[in-house]
Design a protein around this motif. Structure first.
Motif, PDB file in Angstrom:
ATOM      1  N   VAL A  84       0.830  -1.198   0.000  1.00 20.36           N
ATOM      2  CA  VAL A  84       0.000   0.000   0.000  1.00 20.36           C
ATOM      3  C   VAL A  84       0.875   1.263   0.000  1.00 20.36           C
ATOM      4  O   VAL A  84       0.575   2.238  -0.690  1.00 20.36           O
ATOM      5  N   LEU A  85       1.957   1.246   0.757  1.00 24.12           N
ATOM      6  CA  LEU A  85       2.865   2.402   0.777  1.00 24.12           C
ATOM      7  C   LEU A  85       3.566   2.576  -0.569  1.00 24.12           C
ATOM      8  O   LEU A  85       3.786   3.708  -1.026  1.00 24.12           O
ATOM      9  N   PHE A  86       3.921   1.468  -1.206  1.00 20.15           N
ATOM     10  CA  PHE A  86       4.495   1.536  -2.559  1.00 20.15           C
ATOM     11  C   PHE A  86       3.493   2.145  -3.525  1.00 20.15           C
ATOM     12  O   PHE A  86       3.845   2.973  -4.373  1.00 20.15           O
ATOM     13  N   CYS A  87       2.239   1.750  -3.394  1.00 22.42           N
ATOM     14  CA  CYS A  87       1.165   2.320  -4.208  1.00 22.42           C
ATOM     15  C   CYS A  87       1.119   3.840  -4.041  1.00 22.42           C
ATOM     16  O   CYS A  87       1.064   4.591  -5.023  1.00 22.42           O
ATOM     17  N   SER A  88       1.151   4.302  -2.811  1.00 21.67           N
ATOM     18  CA  SER A  88       1.129   5.731  -2.529  1.00 21.67           C
ATOM     19  C   SER A  88       2.308   6.434  -3.183  1.00 21.67           C
ATOM     20  O   SER A  88       2.152   7.493  -3.814  1.00 21.67           O
ATOM     21  N   ALA A  89       3.496   5.847  -3.073  1.00 25.52           N
ATOM     22  CA  ALA A  89       4.696   6.469  -3.637  1.00 25.52           C
ATOM     23  C   ALA A  89       4.610   6.591  -5.159  1.00 25.52           C
ATOM     24  O   ALA A  89       5.029   7.601  -5.746  1.00 25.52           O
ATOM     25  N   CYS A  90       4.042   5.569  -5.809  1.00 24.69           N
ATOM     26  CA  CYS A  90       3.937   5.603  -7.267  1.00 24.69           C
ATOM     27  C   CYS A  90       2.959   6.668  -7.739  1.00 24.69           C
ATOM     28  O   CYS A  90       3.177   7.310  -8.782  1.00 24.69           O
ATOM     29  N   PHE A  91       1.876   6.879  -6.975  1.00 22.65           N
ATOM     30  CA  PHE A  91       0.910   7.903  -7.360  1.00 22.65           C
ATOM     31  C   PHE A  91       1.427   9.311  -7.071  1.00 22.65           C
ATOM     32  O   PHE A  91       0.787  10.299  -7.437  1.00 22.65           O
ATOM     33  N   ILE A  92       2.567   9.393  -6.433  1.00 21.21           N
ATOM     34  CA  ILE A  92       3.252  10.682  -6.279  1.00 21.21           C
ATOM     35  C   ILE A  92       4.306  10.845  -7.372  1.00 21.21           C
ATOM     36  O   ILE A  92       4.368  11.868  -8.058  1.00 21.21           O
ATOM     37  N   ALA A  93       5.124   9.798  -7.584  1.00 21.03           N
ATOM     38  CA  ALA A  93       6.233   9.888  -8.538  1.00 21.03           C
ATOM     39  C   ALA A  93       5.755   9.925  -9.987  1.00 21.03           C
ATOM     40  O   ALA A  93       6.312  10.668 -10.811  1.00 21.03           O
ATOM     41  N   GLY A  94       4.720   9.119 -10.321  1.00 23.28           N
ATOM     42  CA  GLY A  94       4.246   9.062 -11.704  1.00 23.28           C
ATOM     43  C   GLY A  94       3.788  10.417 -12.230  1.00 23.28           C
ATOM     44  O   GLY A  94       4.257  10.867 -13.294  1.00 23.28           O
ATOM     45  N   PRO A  95       2.885  11.101 -11.535  1.00 15.36           N
ATOM     46  CA  PRO A  95       2.475  12.429 -11.995  1.00 15.36           C
ATOM     47  C   PRO A  95       3.630  13.425 -12.093  1.00 15.36           C
ATOM     48  O   PRO A  95       3.640  14.272 -12.991  1.00 15.36           O
ATOM     49  N   LEU A  96       4.603  13.324 -11.180  1.00 20.07           N
ATOM     50  CA  LEU A  96       5.749  14.239 -11.248  1.00 20.07           C
ATOM     51  C   LEU A  96       6.549  14.024 -12.537  1.00 20.07           C
ATOM     52  O   LEU A  96       7.041  14.984 -13.146  1.00 20.07           O
ATOM     53  N   LEU A  97       6.678  12.769 -12.962  1.00 22.38           N
ATOM     54  CA  LEU A  97       7.371  12.482 -14.219  1.00 22.38           C
ATOM     55  C   LEU A  97       6.586  13.026 -15.416  1.00 22.38           C
ATOM     56  O   LEU A  97       7.174  13.575 -16.359  1.00 22.38           O
ATOM     57  N   ILE A  98       5.260  12.863 -15.380  1.00 22.65           N
ATOM     58  CA  ILE A  98       4.423  13.402 -16.462  1.00 22.65           C
ATOM     59  C   ILE A  98       4.580  14.918 -16.538  1.00 22.65           C
ATOM     60  O   ILE A  98       4.684  15.496 -17.627  1.00 22.65           O
ATOM     61  N   LEU A  99       4.621  15.560 -15.384  1.00 18.05           N
ATOM     62  CA  LEU A  99       4.803  17.018 -15.345  1.00 18.05           C
ATOM     63  C   LEU A  99       6.173  17.435 -15.870  1.00 18.05           C
ATOM     64  O   LEU A  99       6.335  18.539 -16.413  1.00 18.05           O
ATOM     65  N   ALA A 100       7.162  16.545 -15.717  1.00 20.55           N
ATOM     66  CA  ALA A 100       8.515  16.879 -16.181  1.00 20.55           C
ATOM     67  C   ALA A 100       8.669  16.710 -17.686  1.00 20.55           C
ATOM     68  O   ALA A 100       9.594  17.266 -18.288  1.00 20.55           O
ATOM     69  N   ALA A 101       7.766  15.947 -18.323  1.00 23.65           N
ATOM     70  CA  ALA A 101       7.917  15.592 -19.743  1.00 23.65           C
ATOM     71  C   ALA A 101       8.110  16.791 -20.669  1.00 23.65           C
ATOM     72  O   ALA A 101       9.014  16.772 -21.517  1.00 23.65           O
ATOM     73  N   PRO A 102       7.306  17.865 -20.570  1.00 19.98           N
ATOM     74  CA  PRO A 102       7.469  18.972 -21.534  1.00 19.98           C
ATOM     75  C   PRO A 102       8.824  19.662 -21.468  1.00 19.98           C
ATOM     76  O   PRO A 102       9.188  20.395 -22.392  1.00 19.98           O
ATOM     77  N   HIS A 103       9.569  19.439 -20.411  1.00 16.75           N
ATOM     78  CA  HIS A 103      10.834  20.139 -20.210  1.00 16.75           C
ATOM     79  C   HIS A 103      12.045  19.280 -20.584  1.00 16.75           C
ATOM     80  O   HIS A 103      13.184  19.631 -20.263  1.00 16.75           O
ATOM     81  N   MET A 104      11.805  18.154 -21.299  1.00 19.68           N
ATOM     82  CA  MET A 104      12.878  17.207 -21.588  1.00 19.68           C
ATOM     83  C   MET A 104      13.634  17.489 -22.878  1.00 19.68           C
ATOM     84  O   MET A 104      14.596  16.803 -23.193  1.00 19.68           O
ATOM     85  N   GLY A 105      13.158  18.450 -23.678  1.00 19.80           N
ATOM     86  CA  GLY A 105      13.887  18.783 -24.903  1.00 19.80           C
ATOM     87  C   GLY A 105      13.144  18.357 -26.148  1.00 19.80           C
ATOM     88  O   GLY A 105      12.019  18.816 -26.394  1.00 19.80           O
ATOM     89  N   ASP A 106      13.756  17.463 -26.971  1.00 17.60           N
ATOM     90  CA  ASP A 106      13.127  17.073 -28.238  1.00 17.60           C
ATOM     91  C   ASP A 106      11.967  16.124 -27.984  1.00 17.60           C
ATOM     92  O   ASP A 106      11.764  15.624 -26.873  1.00 17.60           O
ATOM     93  N   ILE A 107      11.208  15.848 -29.050  1.00 16.85           N
ATOM     94  CA  ILE A 107       9.976  15.073 -28.912  1.00 16.85           C
ATOM     95  C   ILE A 107      10.238  13.653 -28.423  1.00 16.85           C
ATOM     96  O   ILE A 107       9.423  13.079 -27.688  1.00 16.85           O
ATOM     97  N   ASP A 108      11.363  13.065 -28.805  1.00 14.22           N
ATOM     98  CA  ASP A 108      11.669  11.705 -28.351  1.00 14.22           C
ATOM     99  C   ASP A 108      11.832  11.661 -26.838  1.00 14.22           C
ATOM    100  O   ASP A 108      11.307  10.754 -26.164  1.00 14.22           O
ATOM    101  N   ALA A 109      12.558  12.627 -26.285  1.00  8.27           N
ATOM    102  CA  ALA A 109      12.761  12.670 -24.836  1.00  8.27           C
ATOM    103  C   ALA A 109      11.464  13.014 -24.117  1.00  8.27           C
ATOM    104  O   ALA A 109      11.158  12.464 -23.051  1.00  8.27           O
TER     105      ALA A 109
END
Length: 434
Positions: A84-109
């Protein structure tokens, strides 16, 4: 583990909140998918943006499937609390990665980061399914169908919340999709903190004294068990694949945000799932699922033809009545017939359902892209289209074709559930004393 240290009511509501968070995440990702597609994919890869956003959404189901199949058999070994704690951590980390996507540079990244964020979010979803379903079955061994449906009533509740937040953020406040995605970690922090304060019971198979090896072997001892993952593949394709696609598709055809259709359907499901126990006693679990296939099929086909808010809501009502019991009742049906398979058996069904969406959703996106190019007269003609009625007609046709492709699945389920209900009825008659 001392029984007096376990608070069943608290455990059940932690399960509810974890499931609600998974649904909220699913709904928000669906609600934001059109905006993410428009902001990140349409400018860079306009001819394949439909398939690519569908694949990204489908990647959350890949994460769901992988974490579920790994964590389900190890639930008691690892401890439900840790899962359950792992579940909680993933629902925090996953959205943060999605939010980071536009700042990664080219379309592949950008696309790679978006995909990883979806997978990690899916890990959280799989960890939730791996833990909350066996916990509920263990807490209420004599009332599985009703309690699992009550638990899963909070899935549509999370869908409603995420859908309304999507409308609020985009339609009323006119904020970016990043604001919407940033809301997902909030309930994840809450149920993770609450879980830290609780002790969790063992699963039903462990309580029955079933050794780990025997639990793993149990499904393989009973060939009939494998009917249920196969059916789960189809029921999940009927419920969750269209649910992931409504915002992209129906927004083009009905003159209203497609996410509102999902909100409406989910509100019906929230209410109906509280009556599952009563319906099961009257019709049996398989009989209830058999009846559900008819409105599910008619509703999906009608959604493909919907061209206004009114027709969309009528079609969605039928679809909602069809799919509302499918996922939790499938889990309960397998758990009742094969209790010694424990969390592993339940996990295999969830894995089949998740893999269905992972495989089916990109195909829906591919059908959508092929249909829009065919309607436009080729890739060059489509690229030349400007925003306006002609482009709208092309995208509406593509949405129609993508939904009609899914509508055939409930027809197959009608035959399968009917045959299964007939076999089980004959078996019961043979077992009755003369």
């Amino acid at each position: 583990m001392p029984e007096n240290r376990i608070n069943p009511r608290a455990i059940f509501w932690i399960c509810v909140l974890a499931l609600f968070t998974a649904a909220l995440s699913f709904s928000i990702r669906t609600g934001a998918s059109g905006a993410i597609k428009a902001a990140l994919l349409d400018p860079a890869v306009p001819l394949h943006s439909g398939e690519m956003i569908a694949a990204a959404l489908g990647n959350s189901f890949l994460g769901f499937a992988l974490s579920l199949i790994v964590l389900s058999p190890l639930l008691d070994t690892l401890g439900t609390k840790r899962v359950v704690l792992f579940c909680s951590a993933c629902f925090i980390a996953g959205p943060l990665l999605i939010l980071a996507a536009p700042h990664m540079g080219d379309i592949d990244a950008v696309y790679a980061t978006l995909m990883v964020g979806m997978v990690v979010s899916g890990f959280g979803w799989g960890a939730m399914e791996a833990s909350v379903n066996p916990m509920t079955a263990a807490l209420y061994p004599e009332d599985k169908t009703h309690r699992l449906n009550v638990l899963h009533a909070w899935w549509p509740a999370g869908i409603v919340a995420g859908g309304l937040l999507s409308v609020l953020v985009f339609q009323q406040l006119e904020l970016s999709w990043e604001v919407l995605i940033a809301l997902i970690p909030i309930p994840a922090l809450i149920f993770g903190a609450w879980a830290l304060t609780q002790e969790f019971p063992h699963t039903e198979s462990t309580s029955l004294g079933v050794p780990f090896g025997e639990m793993i072997a149990e499904p393989f001892k009973h060939p009939g068990f494998w009917i249920f993952p196969a059916i789960m593949f189809l029921t999940a394709s009927t419920e969750l694949a269209p649910g992931s696609w409504v915002d992209i598709a129906l927004t083009q055809t009905t003159g209203m945000p497609g996410i509102l259709v999902l909100v409406y359907v989910s509100a019906i499901m929230f209410v109906m799932r509280h009556f599952a126990g009563t319906l099961e006693k009257r019709f049996s679990d398989i009989g209830m699922l058999w009846f559900c296939t008819v409105p599910a099929g008619i509703g999906l086909y009608a959604l493909s033809l919907a061209n206004s808010p009114a027709t969309a809501l009528v079609a969605a009502t039928l679809w909602a009545f069809g799919v509302c019991f499918m996922w939790p009742t499938m889990l309960a049906a397998a758990a009742r017939r094969y209790p010694r398979s424990g969390a592993w058996g339940i996990g295999l069904l969830g894995f089949a359902g998740a893999m269905a969406i992972y495989l089916v959703l990109p195909q829906i996106g591919k059908i959508y892209d092929q249909a829009k190019l065919a309607k436009a007269g080729g890739s060059e003609a489509f690229a030349a289209l400007q925003p306006g009625p002609q482009l709208q007609d092309v995208l509406a046709y593509a949405a129609e074709q993508s939904f009609q492709a899914i509508a055939v699945i409930p027809m197959a389920l009608f035959v399968i559930f009917g045959a299964l209900a007939l076999v089980e009825r004959r078996r019961k008659r043979k077992l009755q004393p003369a």
